[in-house]
Write a protein that holds these residues in place. Structure first.
Motif, PDB file in Angstrom:
ATOM      1  N   VAL A 115      40.086  33.983  -4.291  1.00  0.00           N
ATOM      2  CA  VAL A 115      41.408  34.457  -3.866  1.00  0.00           C
ATOM      3  C   VAL A 115      42.398  34.162  -4.989  1.00  0.00           C
ATOM      4  O   VAL A 115      42.519  33.010  -5.426  1.00  0.00           O
ATOM      5  CB  VAL A 115      41.863  33.773  -2.561  1.00  0.00           C
ATOM      6  CG1 VAL A 115      43.187  34.357  -2.094  1.00  0.00           C
ATOM      7  CG2 VAL A 115      40.804  33.938  -1.479  1.00  0.00           C
ATOM      8  N   VAL A 116      43.093  35.198  -5.450  1.00  0.00           N
ATOM      9  CA  VAL A 116      44.068  35.071  -6.533  1.00  0.00           C
ATOM     10  C   VAL A 116      45.456  35.332  -5.960  1.00  0.00           C
ATOM     11  O   VAL A 116      45.726  36.420  -5.427  1.00  0.00           O
ATOM     12  CB  VAL A 116      43.758  36.067  -7.671  1.00  0.00           C
ATOM     13  CG1 VAL A 116      44.806  35.953  -8.777  1.00  0.00           C
ATOM     14  CG2 VAL A 116      42.363  35.826  -8.226  1.00  0.00           C
ATOM     15  N   TYR A 117      46.331  34.331  -6.046  1.00  0.00           N
ATOM     16  CA  TYR A 117      47.708  34.462  -5.580  1.00  0.00           C
ATOM     17  C   TYR A 117      48.597  34.756  -6.787  1.00  0.00           C
ATOM     18  O   TYR A 117      48.530  34.065  -7.811  1.00  0.00           O
ATOM     19  CB  TYR A 117      48.176  33.184  -4.892  1.00  0.00           C
ATOM     20  CG  TYR A 117      47.357  32.800  -3.679  1.00  0.00           C
ATOM     21  CD1 TYR A 117      47.675  33.294  -2.417  1.00  0.00           C
ATOM     22  CD2 TYR A 117      46.262  31.943  -3.788  1.00  0.00           C
ATOM     23  CE1 TYR A 117      46.934  32.948  -1.305  1.00  0.00           C
ATOM     24  CE2 TYR A 117      45.507  31.595  -2.679  1.00  0.00           C
ATOM     25  CZ  TYR A 117      45.847  32.096  -1.440  1.00  0.00           C
ATOM     26  OH  TYR A 117      45.112  31.756  -0.346  1.00  0.00           O
ATOM     27  N   TYR A 118      49.449  35.754  -6.654  1.00  0.00           N
ATOM     28  CA  TYR A 118      50.319  36.121  -7.763  1.00  0.00           C
ATOM     29  C   TYR A 118      51.683  36.545  -7.238  1.00  0.00           C
ATOM     30  O   TYR A 118      51.860  36.846  -6.049  1.00  0.00           O
ATOM     31  CB  TYR A 118      49.702  37.256  -8.591  1.00  0.00           C
ATOM     32  CG  TYR A 118      49.696  38.604  -7.899  1.00  0.00           C
ATOM     33  CD1 TYR A 118      50.726  39.527  -8.106  1.00  0.00           C
ATOM     34  CD2 TYR A 118      48.662  38.959  -7.042  1.00  0.00           C
ATOM     35  CE1 TYR A 118      50.731  40.752  -7.470  1.00  0.00           C
ATOM     36  CE2 TYR A 118      48.651  40.183  -6.421  1.00  0.00           C
ATOM     37  CZ  TYR A 118      49.688  41.079  -6.626  1.00  0.00           C
ATOM     38  OH  TYR A 118      49.691  42.291  -5.985  1.00  0.00           O
ATOM     39  N   ARG A 119      52.642  36.578  -8.154  1.00  0.00           N
ATOM     40  CA  ARG A 119      53.991  37.023  -7.834  1.00  0.00           C
ATOM     41  C   ARG A 119      54.384  38.128  -8.798  1.00  0.00           C
ATOM     42  O   ARG A 119      54.080  38.050  -9.999  1.00  0.00           O
ATOM     43  CB  ARG A 119      54.988  35.866  -7.928  1.00  0.00           C
ATOM     44  CG  ARG A 119      56.417  36.236  -7.541  1.00  0.00           C
ATOM     45  CD  ARG A 119      57.312  35.029  -7.487  1.00  0.00           C
ATOM     46  NE  ARG A 119      57.348  34.319  -8.755  1.00  0.00           N
ATOM     47  CZ  ARG A 119      58.074  33.220  -8.967  1.00  0.00           C
ATOM     48  NH1 ARG A 119      58.783  32.701  -7.981  1.00  0.00           N
ATOM     49  NH2 ARG A 119      58.074  32.635 -10.138  1.00  0.00           N
ATOM     50  N   ALA A 120      55.047  39.149  -8.287  1.00  0.00           N
ATOM     51  CA  ALA A 120      55.456  40.288  -9.110  1.00  0.00           C
ATOM     52  C   ALA A 120      56.763  40.838  -8.555  1.00  0.00           C
ATOM     53  O   ALA A 120      57.013  40.783  -7.341  1.00  0.00           O
ATOM     54  CB  ALA A 120      54.379  41.372  -9.108  1.00  0.00           C
ATOM     55  N   PRO A 121      57.631  41.376  -9.431  1.00  0.00           N
ATOM     56  CA  PRO A 121      58.908  41.915  -8.949  1.00  0.00           C
ATOM     57  C   PRO A 121      58.747  43.168  -8.109  1.00  0.00           C
ATOM     58  O   PRO A 121      59.647  43.518  -7.336  1.00  0.00           O
ATOM     59  CB  PRO A 121      59.675  42.205 -10.248  1.00  0.00           C
ATOM     60  CG  PRO A 121      58.617  42.385 -11.288  1.00  0.00           C
ATOM     61  CD  PRO A 121      57.509  41.454 -10.898  1.00  0.00           C
ATOM     62  N   GLU A 122      57.642  43.856  -8.230  1.00  0.00           N
ATOM     63  CA  GLU A 122      57.387  45.065  -7.463  1.00  0.00           C
ATOM     64  C   GLU A 122      55.885  45.243  -7.320  1.00  0.00           C
ATOM     65  O   GLU A 122      55.099  44.410  -7.775  1.00  0.00           O
ATOM     66  CB  GLU A 122      58.010  46.279  -8.144  1.00  0.00           C
ATOM     67  CG  GLU A 122      57.566  46.464  -9.575  1.00  0.00           C
ATOM     68  CD  GLU A 122      58.330  47.572 -10.264  1.00  0.00           C
ATOM     69  OE1 GLU A 122      57.899  47.978 -11.355  1.00  0.00           O
ATOM     70  OE2 GLU A 122      59.351  48.032  -9.718  1.00  0.00           O
ATOM     71  N   ARG A 123      55.498  46.326  -6.675  1.00  0.00           N
ATOM     72  CA  ARG A 123      54.066  46.575  -6.473  1.00  0.00           C
ATOM     73  C   ARG A 123      53.387  46.839  -7.807  1.00  0.00           C
ATOM     74  O   ARG A 123      53.950  47.453  -8.717  1.00  0.00           O
ATOM     75  CB  ARG A 123      53.867  47.760  -5.532  1.00  0.00           C
ATOM     76  CG  ARG A 123      54.354  47.504  -4.110  1.00  0.00           C
ATOM     77  CD  ARG A 123      53.895  48.592  -3.177  1.00  0.00           C
ATOM     78  NE  ARG A 123      52.430  48.631  -3.101  1.00  0.00           N
ATOM     79  CZ  ARG A 123      51.757  49.490  -2.322  1.00  0.00           C
ATOM     80  NH1 ARG A 123      52.412  50.379  -1.575  1.00  0.00           N
ATOM     81  NH2 ARG A 123      50.444  49.475  -2.306  1.00  0.00           N
ATOM     82  N   VAL A 124      52.148  46.357  -7.925  1.00  0.00           N
ATOM     83  CA  VAL A 124      51.395  46.439  -9.177  1.00  0.00           C
ATOM     84  C   VAL A 124      50.107  47.213  -8.930  1.00  0.00           C
ATOM     85  O   VAL A 124      49.416  47.003  -7.919  1.00  0.00           O
ATOM     86  CB  VAL A 124      51.075  45.031  -9.720  1.00  0.00           C
ATOM     87  CG1 VAL A 124      50.273  45.125 -11.004  1.00  0.00           C
ATOM     88  CG2 VAL A 124      52.356  44.241  -9.947  1.00  0.00           C
ATOM     89  N   ASP A 125      49.770  48.101  -9.848  1.00  0.00           N
ATOM     90  CA  ASP A 125      48.501  48.823  -9.790  1.00  0.00           C
ATOM     91  C   ASP A 125      47.441  47.961 -10.486  1.00  0.00           C
ATOM     92  O   ASP A 125      47.300  47.966 -11.704  1.00  0.00           O
ATOM     93  CB  ASP A 125      48.637  50.176 -10.484  1.00  0.00           C
ATOM     94  CG  ASP A 125      47.366  51.012 -10.350  1.00  0.00           C
ATOM     95  OD1 ASP A 125      46.431  50.562  -9.646  1.00  0.00           O
ATOM     96  OD2 ASP A 125      47.310  52.098 -10.960  1.00  0.00           O
ATOM     97  N   PHE A 126      46.691  47.200  -9.690  1.00  0.00           N
ATOM     98  CA  PHE A 126      45.727  46.252 -10.263  1.00  0.00           C
ATOM     99  C   PHE A 126      44.286  46.717 -10.072  1.00  0.00           C
ATOM    100  O   PHE A 126      43.357  45.888 -10.063  1.00  0.00           O
ATOM    101  CB  PHE A 126      45.894  44.856  -9.637  1.00  0.00           C
ATOM    102  CG  PHE A 126      45.929  44.845  -8.129  1.00  0.00           C
ATOM    103  CD1 PHE A 126      44.773  45.065  -7.393  1.00  0.00           C
ATOM    104  CD2 PHE A 126      47.101  44.609  -7.455  1.00  0.00           C
ATOM    105  CE1 PHE A 126      44.783  45.047  -6.019  1.00  0.00           C
ATOM    106  CE2 PHE A 126      47.128  44.585  -6.071  1.00  0.00           C
ATOM    107  CZ  PHE A 126      45.977  44.805  -5.345  1.00  0.00           C
ATOM    108  N   ARG A 127      44.068  48.007  -9.950  1.00  0.00           N
ATOM    109  CA  ARG A 127      42.700  48.486  -9.714  1.00  0.00           C
ATOM    110  C   ARG A 127      41.791  48.189 -10.904  1.00  0.00           C
ATOM    111  O   ARG A 127      40.647  47.749 -10.720  1.00  0.00           O
ATOM    112  CB  ARG A 127      42.738  49.986  -9.429  1.00  0.00           C
ATOM    113  CG  ARG A 127      43.297  50.331  -8.052  1.00  0.00           C
ATOM    114  CD  ARG A 127      43.436  51.814  -7.860  1.00  0.00           C
ATOM    115  NE  ARG A 127      44.468  52.375  -8.745  1.00  0.00           N
ATOM    116  CZ  ARG A 127      44.827  53.661  -8.737  1.00  0.00           C
ATOM    117  NH1 ARG A 127      44.235  54.514  -7.903  1.00  0.00           N
ATOM    118  NH2 ARG A 127      45.771  54.100  -9.555  1.00  0.00           N
TER     119      ARG A 127
END
Length: 304
Positions: A115-127
């Motif tokens: 499980v990887v927890y992350y923070r971003a200012p908006e939605r991220v395309d992490f495919r």
């Protein structure tokens, strides 16, 4: 009261409570904590009697050598997964910040889970990132974006009071905090006194609110005349943590006086009104009465 333990998975990490089973433990002992992912090794940091309520799990016993070896392997896998994830995030140029990584050797479906927890200012395309993580780590991957409050809980830290952050320490859940609580507690709504490390209103405003409401229900109003063991004065301030009020005498000198030793003095107007009620001389109330306006009839010239 129940015999309880407070345990932590990491040094200075968030506290979790356990009900003591059939054994006795001391601070520093390694015990097993039953979680959703199985039994996890934790360290005892406190023991005693407390009203921990219902739903608190019971300690599954002391950690054995095999449990400690398994926990050490999990720590290695978490550290490696964090290193790989940071490198891949930089390679893909994604606007996301890695916060924490968790590893489960059994996710309930017989598979290993990272499980990887992350923070971003908006939605991220992490495919693309997700595919690379699966190929390198060879586990099932779960990417979870968290908010500012949860990020502060995962990272930990020290608040402006000099203690460990409440969300990373003793708080089990974080309730919404509004600026109305800051006004109730006489904290500047536009200042930095009520802002936590996450940049949001501090969590302590929430769990201190009950104390302020109870104090204000018992304390005389601001500006009221009171009598104290040192004489008569006027209430000019509150000291809620001390359960006391600040009283200024006729000379302007201020003293802190415990709330239990303060007696409000009624004003002369209130005393006269109460005296009138007792003697039956109270002025009749005008509430409910009607007042008729006299309307002057218009003349013929005004009618034109």
């Amino acid at each position: 009261m129940t015999r309880a333990l407070a345990v932590s998975f990491e040094p200075y990490g968030q506290l979790h409570f356990l009900a003591v089973g059939g054994r006795d433990y001391a601070p520093g002992d390694r015990v097993l904590y039953p979680s959703g992912g199985g039994l996890e090794v934790a360290t005892v940091v406190w023991r005693g009697e407390s009203d921990i309520g219902e739903g608190v799990p019971t300690c599954a016993g002391p950690a054995t050598d095999s449990d400690l070896a398994r926990d050490e392997e999990h720590q290695y896998r978490r550290a490696r997964a964090a290193e790989v994830a940071r490198a891949l995030i930089r390679r893909h140029g994604l606007a996301m910040k890695l916060l924490a990584v968790d590893y489960l050797d059994d996710d309930g479906r017989g598979e290993r889970l990272t499980v990887v927890y992350y923070r971003a200012p908006e939605r991220v395309d992490f495919r693309a990132l997700l595919g690379d993580l699966v190929r390198v780590l060879r586990t099932r991957i779960d990417l979870r974006q968290v908010g500012d409050r949860d990020a502060a809980r995962l990272l930990g830290g020290v608040g402006m009071c000099g203690r460990v952050l409440c969300c990373a320490g003793h708080l089990r859940t974080v309730d919404p905090v509004s600026l109305r609580l800051a006004r109730t507690q006489d904290v500047a709504a536009n200042g930095t006194q009520h802002v936590g490390a996450c940049g949001r209103p501090a969590c302590c405003l929430r769990f201190e609110q009950d104390s302020y409401e109870d104090f204000r229900a018992r304390a005389p109003r601001m500006g009221a005349t009171v009598s104290t063991p040192d004489g008569t004065g006027r209430v000019v301030g509150y000291q809620v943590p001390l359960d006391a009020v600040v009283v200024a005498d006729s000379g302007g000198e201020r003293r802190s006086c415990p709330l239990g030793r303060v007696c409000p003095i009624r004003s002369g107007r209130a005393l006269r009104r109460n005296e009138g009620v007792r003697t039956g001389q109270e002025r009749p109330s005008r509430q409910g009465g009607s007042v008729r306006r006299r309307i002057r009839p218009r003349s013929d010239q005004e009618r034109r």
